[in-house]
Each structure stands twice: as structure tokens, then as C-alpha cells.
Design an enzyme around this catalytic site. Sequence first.
Site, mmCIF file in Angstrom:
data_model
loop_
_atom_site.group_PDB
_atom_site.id
_atom_site.type_symbol
_atom_site.label_atom_id
_atom_site.label_comp_id
_atom_site.label_asym_id
_atom_site.label_seq_id
_atom_site.Cartn_x
_atom_site.Cartn_y
_atom_site.Cartn_z
ATOM 1 N N LYS A 241 62.077 9.035 41.713
ATOM 2 C CA LYS A 241 62.197 8.697 40.284
ATOM 3 C C LYS A 241 62.341 7.190 40.143
ATOM 4 C CE LYS A 241 64.595 9.983 36.096
ATOM 5 N NZ LYS A 241 64.537 8.626 35.573
ATOM 6 N N PHE A 332 51.842 9.809 38.205
ATOM 7 C CA PHE A 332 52.397 11.111 38.559
ATOM 8 C C PHE A 332 51.794 12.294 37.823
ATOM 9 C CE2 PHE A 332 55.656 9.075 35.760
ATOM 10 C CZ PHE A 332 55.496 9.873 34.645
HETATM 11 N N1 LIG Z 1 57.928 10.596 39.502
HETATM 12 C C1 LIG Z 1 58.201 10.655 38.216
HETATM 13 N N2 LIG Z 1 57.743 11.702 37.477
HETATM 14 C C2 LIG Z 1 58.016 11.795 36.156
HETATM 15 N N3 LIG Z 1 58.744 10.877 35.469
HETATM 16 C C3 LIG Z 1 59.245 9.826 36.160
HETATM 17 C C4 LIG Z 1 58.979 9.665 37.550
HETATM 18 N N4 LIG Z 1 59.603 8.527 37.962
HETATM 19 C C5 LIG Z 1 60.194 8.019 36.884
HETATM 20 N N5 LIG Z 1 60.000 8.772 35.776
HETATM 21 C C6 LIG Z 1 60.568 8.468 34.458
HETATM 22 O O1 LIG Z 1 61.765 9.225 34.260
HETATM 23 C C7 LIG Z 1 61.881 9.570 32.874
HETATM 24 C C8 LIG Z 1 62.844 10.721 32.675
HETATM 25 O O2 LIG Z 1 64.115 10.371 33.115
HETATM 26 P P1 LIG Z 1 65.326 9.648 32.336
HETATM 27 O O3 LIG Z 1 66.167 10.688 31.717
HETATM 28 O O4 LIG Z 1 66.022 8.753 33.253
HETATM 29 O O5 LIG Z 1 64.640 8.745 31.292
HETATM 30 P P2 LIG Z 1 64.945 8.677 29.802
HETATM 31 O O6 LIG Z 1 63.946 7.767 29.217
HETATM 32 O O7 LIG Z 1 66.395 8.447 29.541
HETATM 33 O O8 LIG Z 1 64.674 10.176 29.454
HETATM 34 P P3 LIG Z 1 63.453 10.887 28.880
HETATM 35 O O9 LIG Z 1 62.227 10.093 29.134
HETATM 36 O O10 LIG Z 1 63.506 12.187 29.628
HETATM 37 O O11 LIG Z 1 63.853 10.967 27.446
HETATM 38 C C9 LIG Z 1 60.444 9.864 32.518
HETATM 39 O O12 LIG Z 1 60.223 9.803 31.136
HETATM 40 C C10 LIG Z 1 59.687 8.775 33.266
HETATM 41 O O13 LIG Z 1 59.635 7.609 32.476
#
Ligand SMILES: Nc1ncnc2c1ncn2[C@@H]1O[C@H](COP(=O)(O)OP(=O)(O)OP(=O)(O)O)[C@@H](O)[C@H]1O
Length: 577
Positions: A241, A332
Amino acid sequence: MKFIELAQYFKELENTTSRLHMADILYRLLKSCSGEEVDKVIYLTLGELLPPFTGVEMGISEKLSLEAISKATGTKLSQVESIYRQTGDIGETAATLIKWEGKGLSVVQVYDELLKIAKTRGTLDKLMALISLLRGLSPLCAKYVMRIVVGRLRLGVGEATLLDALAMLAGNRNWRQDIERAYNLCSDLGLVARTLLEKGIEGVKGMKLQVGYPVRMALAERVSSAEEIIKRLGKCAVEAKYDGLRLQIHKSKDRVEIYSRNLERMTEMFPDITSAVLSALAHVEDIIFEGEAISYDEETGEFHPFQITIQRKRKYGVYQYSKEYPLKLFSFDLLYVNGNDMTEEPFIERRRTLENLLSGKQDTILLSEMRIVETAKEIEEFFQDAVSRGLEGIMAKRLDAPYTAGSRNFNWIKLKRSYRGALTDTVDVVIVGYFYGKGARAKLGIGALLTAVYDPSTDTFKTISKVGSGFTEDEWIRLKNLLDEIKLPHRHARVDSILEADVWVEPKYVVTVTADEITRSPLHTAGRTITEPGYALRFPRAVGFIRIDKKPEDATTVEEILRLYQLQRKVSTEGET
Ligand SMILES: Nc1ncnc2c1ncn2[C@@H]1O[C@H](COP(=O)(O)OP(=O)(O)OP(=O)(O)O)[C@@H](O)[C@H]1O
């Protein structure tokens, strides 16, 4: 439809705080539109001319709009400014000064004129065009037109409410799902409404994703352990991630468009990614795919924190910055390729196709690190390895899941470093007001923010916390300036709050906060029911500044807060045993 009729509807919308009543007004409004009008009416109701992903903006400053009112009405600029200072509303200012009846322009005429102004480049030409438009508008029409021109219509209408109204218009509330699905695929409510009016519900059901229309992004749920991932997904894929910026990339022949997490067009911000996509995917005609862009240190090969990745927009000239902080895109997911909609294909098929498409050698458009795992132990190892390399955590993905546009569910699961400690995940909150503050902060005129989370079931924002730390003095000053621009005379119709802010603002800006824990609190409305108190953040601190990549509706939802609360209890009871 005459614009004055639309203005009457706007007035009605402005005077209600009930979502049901709002949906009903919208239903009546949309019902009286023709196919040619309905998309324009929807954009205007949202205070826009086209969906944000088109990047079309009025480009008229407050100063220029005051000048237009002054010239159109023959009033001294100083007098216009003084009325504006008293009312705090550009619309009221125009309405007060206009003494004519207007020419009875239609919605389409006004809309076309506004679009022409937006597309006009020179400031003087914009000014002249706006003056001549104002001369044809009655006071009530001018009130709303001027608010749209400066981007402050603020009717309080959310997309979810418009979707409700469209379902009423379709004649069967069960069709709301189909309407929402179409919206998730094209992110253009105007287009969905027009299709509904011109081709009926079957036309809406047949809508497909298209290059140039961003798809609303699939989102992840959280869990607190590797075991839980295996329990939910069984054999699954795990990926690194990356804590960067999510991008959705659209390419058609030699044209590339890049959209952010909140579906804004950001192509100009990423010239390096654009040219890398063109060369890495030169052999592909049309494609829509997603990845995480993150900046890294070329010397050490280490990834930079999110704050550095997003600074490229704010700080320097893009070109210079992209050299200083080069980006990599970790791809991804694949949504569309050469005329084929991939969203219904199983995840693993989409991934394999993407791998084949990106097999050429180049070092900017890469694939996210992925492994197929079957046991919690393997996940744990992958997680530990990712964390030890400074990554945020991992994403686990169900192998046979479709790409679920616009929805957060357990097809994707995130497991982050931070869940393992005392604090849970960060929370994204919307600023709905602020307090003047006491002590040293009082001299800045802002001491704490009143913040809220999103409740999609009522399309409202429910307060969860006062946030008074995490910003530098400089950032507080910038925040106050930004918030004063969107100040409201009373609480916004979509904000549910027990606390009274000193200054209410339009829910517009999202900030990320961390907190020690989530507690129950009678002072906040998030998760509050008739019998139960709400939820609040304990010791909240802002991380970074405003999230430019999130809209208010992208903030953490009330439901997520409930789950985080449960997760936190689980982690703490596990810790005790
Ligand atoms: N390998 C991956 N596959 C999918 N998403 C990823 C990956 N690596 C990073 N991400 C990111 O992680 C985000 C989701 O995690 P996180 O909760 O930390 O982010 P957020 O912006 O707070 O939440 P969200 O986008 O779920 O509202 C995804 O929207 C994407 O931007």
C-alpha cells in the site's frame, strides 16, 4: 424553461433544510425540463457549468464580478463594494442594484452565455460579456447567476439527493440503483439525467464507461488482523500500500487525461506521467487504469511521505518540481482496454491483463507489488516486510471480485501499520465551522475547527470533533482566509450539529486527523440516535493541510466511524488477553 423559473426553484431549495422536501422540489424541477435543458439545470443546481472532471471553470474573481455589477448598473465601484461588505453575498449585491425586469432569457440562453464566458480567455472580454448578460437579467435571476459565477451558489443540494430525485423522475424508486450505477461509471449526473429523459430507464441501464469520463473509484474497508483478511477473502492477493496520490488514467490514442481521487482533472499536474503513459502504452489504443503515484528519492530509492507527493501542485512550477521529486506510478487495476469494459471481470483477470500490457521495460509506470497468498502467516510476513520498508501497510484483494465503482466494500481490505498500535486509522473530516479561540490563538481569530463526517443515508454532515492542534501558525492564518471566503450567516442546511460554531462555513474542505481514540459523546451528532450519544475523537490532531484530493462526500462516513470504534475495542481487548 425560462431562467426565472429555475431561479424560483433555487429560492425554494434555499429555504428548506429537509432532504425529503429538497428531493421533491428537485423532482418537480427536473420534471419540467426538456432533454436539452435537464443536464444544464443539473450542473447549474450544483453551482457548476460542467462536471468538475472537465476542468471548466468560470475564472472570474470576486473583484471582477464587483466591477461587472458596477458597470452594468452604473453604480460607483465603492458603493457596490460597500453593499457587498454589508451583505457578504455577491448575489444580493447584484439583486439590490438591478432595477430592470430583464429580458426573460431561457435557461439554455443563460447557460450558453455562462459557458462562453468561462471559455473566453481575456479578462476584459470576460468582463464585457458578463456585463451584457447582467443587463438582461431580473434581480432574482442575477442573484443566482452571480453566485454561480463566483462559485458560491450553495443551495445545499448533494449528489445523493439529486439521485433520489432522478429515481422519482424515472417513476420507480427501485431504479435508483441503476441510476446510481450509471453515475458511478461516468461521474456526470447531467449526462445520466439527459439519458433518462431522452432514452428512458433502459437507456440509463445501458450506459457504459467511456474514456474521458472518470469512473467513481472503488474503495477499501479496514480490518485489524491478517487472520480476519483470510477469514473474509480466503486465498487472495496482497499488495503493497503506497501512500501517494491515487490516479485514474485515461488514454485514447495519443491523448491522456489524469483524474484524482475526487475525480478532478489533474492532467497538467503530471506531465511526467503523461509522457511515460504515452510511451509505455503506445501499443494500446484506449485504456482506463488506476495506480498510486508517489514521489521517491532517487539517491536512496526511498518513498517520500504523502505531503511531499502532493506539494507539486501547490508550491513550484510543475516542470521544475517533477524533476526534483520524480514520481513513479504503481498501477493496480484495469477498468477498460481497447473497447472492452473490464469492470465485470474478476480482479485477477484484470491484473493479469494489466501485467501483459505493461510488460515493456520502463521505469515510471510500474505494477504494484503483488503476491497471491493463502494463509494469515503469509499475509503477516508480507505486511511486516512492507512496513519495514517504510510503506503504509498492505491492501488485500478478493481474487474474483469485479471493480465496484463508487463503493466501499470488503472486495478490497486495507491493513495499516497504525491499526496495530493504540490509535486506529486516520479519519478524514470536513470543516463545517470554526471557533475564535482563546489565549494566544485569539489574536489569529481562529482557535479550533468544528469538523464533521459524512452520512450518506441522509446526505448530511454530522459533527465529530473540535480540532485545535496540528497546524502551524502560518497554516491557521491560511485556513482562516480560506474559510472566511466560504463563511455562512447560519449553519449549512446539510450540517447536523449540537455545538454552535462562532463562524459557520460551507462544507468544502477536508482535513485528515489522527486521534487517540474514538469515544462516545453527547456533544456530537455522528452516530447519535434517540437513545444513544454520538461519537467523538479524543485528542484530535490535524495531519498535513487541506486534502486537495477529497470532496466533502469523500470524508470518512458515520458507518466507518462505527466500524473503527468496534475495531478499536477489538484491538484493545486482544491486547489485554
Ligand atoms: N496497491 C494498492 N491498491 C489499491 N489502492 C492503493 C494501493 N496502494 C495505495 N493505495 C491507495 O490506498 C487508498 C485507500 O487507503 P486509505 O484509507 O489509506 O486512503 P484514504 O484516501 O484515506 O481512503 P479511501 O481512498 O479508501 O477513502 C486508495 O484509495 C489508494 O489511493
